[in-house]
Design an enzyme around this catalytic site. Structure first.
Site, PDB file in Angstrom:
ATOM      1  N   SER A   1       0.870  -1.183   0.131  1.00  0.00           N
ATOM      2  CA  SER A   1       0.081  -0.041  -0.084  1.00  0.00           C
ATOM      3  C   SER A   1       0.994   1.113  -0.054  1.00  0.00           C
ATOM      4  O   SER A   1       1.776   1.304  -0.792  1.00  0.00           O
ATOM      5  CB  SER A   1      -0.869   0.086   1.215  1.00  0.00           C
ATOM      6  OG  SER A   1      -1.807   1.002   1.355  1.00  0.00           O
TER       7      SER A   1
ATOM      8  N   TYR B   1      -4.941   8.293  -6.539  1.00  0.00           N
ATOM      9  CA  TYR B   1      -3.924   7.324  -5.928  1.00  0.00           C
ATOM     10  C   TYR B   1      -4.203   6.970  -4.515  1.00  0.00           C
ATOM     11  O   TYR B   1      -4.069   5.640  -4.463  1.00  0.00           O
ATOM     12  CB  TYR B   1      -2.401   7.815  -6.272  1.00  0.00           C
ATOM     13  CG  TYR B   1      -1.419   7.160  -5.457  1.00  0.00           C
ATOM     14  CD1 TYR B   1      -0.819   5.992  -6.158  1.00  0.00           C
ATOM     15  CD2 TYR B   1      -0.866   7.451  -4.228  1.00  0.00           C
ATOM     16  CE1 TYR B   1       0.045   5.085  -5.765  1.00  0.00           C
ATOM     17  CE2 TYR B   1       0.190   6.719  -3.927  1.00  0.00           C
ATOM     18  CZ  TYR B   1       0.703   5.476  -4.541  1.00  0.00           C
ATOM     19  OH  TYR B   1       1.711   4.767  -3.956  1.00  0.00           O
TER      20      TYR B   1
ATOM     21  N   LYS C   1      -5.140   3.201  -2.949  1.00  0.00           N
ATOM     22  CA  LYS C   1      -4.335   2.559  -1.819  1.00  0.00           C
ATOM     23  C   LYS C   1      -5.065   2.297  -0.560  1.00  0.00           C
ATOM     24  O   LYS C   1      -5.194   1.295  -0.057  1.00  0.00           O
ATOM     25  CB  LYS C   1      -3.004   3.391  -1.254  1.00  0.00           C
ATOM     26  CG  LYS C   1      -1.970   3.499  -2.305  1.00  0.00           C
ATOM     27  CD  LYS C   1      -1.573   2.230  -2.964  1.00  0.00           C
ATOM     28  CE  LYS C   1      -0.449   2.053  -3.967  1.00  0.00           C
ATOM     29  NZ  LYS C   1       0.093   0.651  -4.045  1.00  0.00           N
TER      30      LYS C   1
END
Length: 196
Positions: A64, A79, A83
């Site tokens: 992650s 993004y 994650k």
């Protein structure tokens, strides 16, 4: 499986960064980031689980980011969302596979000296909007100042992951790097408010 007859450790590390404001990001750009960062991880998990389940042992490490815990970074919204998704599916996976003797660890690094900020690993939108000054500043900083000047050694990160993979009771979350640790310190404040 053909080479060794078993799989002991799986490391999901594929993915890339998408740096753009949410407004300027196209559907295709957003979906592509989810395809690589989330569905790539999910696809590997689905392929390896029959083998790990049959063995009744194994360890899955999903990469992650500190951006999967905190997302107050201009231009990194999609993004960070990917994650956060990796965090959620990994936590659920850990609960699902524990009865089979399989461990899951979510690795949450900060900045390390890798190719993450290179053009092959970080994408910017096709249609940049100059109105997003903070996003453009972040873009320039990541491309011109931060890239190539990261202090943390990826060899040490790899060694930490190898060590965790050998642990009989590994942690679910593994923060890597002082920056990641510092950004996650709000958890310590939360714990400090417990009963007297």
């Amino acid at each position: 499986m053909e080479q060794f007859g078993r799989i002991d450790v799986v490391l999901n590390n594929a993915g890339y960064g998408q740096l753009s404001s949410l407004e300027e990001l196209t559907d295709d750009e957003a979906r592509a980031n989810f395809e690589g960062n989330v569905f790539g991880t999910l696809n590997v998990i689905r392929q390896v689980m029959p083998h790990l389940r049959q063995q009744q042992t194994g360890h899955i490490l999903n990469l992650s980011s500190i951006a999967g815990i905190t997302s107050s970074f201009p231009g990194w919204g999609i993004y960070c969302a990917t994650k956060f998704a990796v965090e959620g599916l990994s936590e659920s996976l850990a609960a699902e596979v524990a009865p089979f003797g399989i461990n899951v660890t979510i690795v949450e690094p900060g900045y390390f000296r890798t190719e993450f900020l290179s053009s092959g690993s970080m994408r910017i939108p096709a249609g940049s909007m100059q109105e997003y000054a903070l996003v453009r500043q972040s873009e320039a900083a990541h491309q011109k100042q931060i890239r190539g000047n990261l202090p943390r050694d990826p060899v040490k990160a790899a060694a930490a992951m190898i060590q965790i993979a050998k642990e009989p009771n590994p942690p679910l979350h593994l923060l890597l790097g002082q920056d990641a640790y510092d950004m996650a310190q709000w958890e310590a404040l939360t714990v400090s408010t417990g009963s007297a």
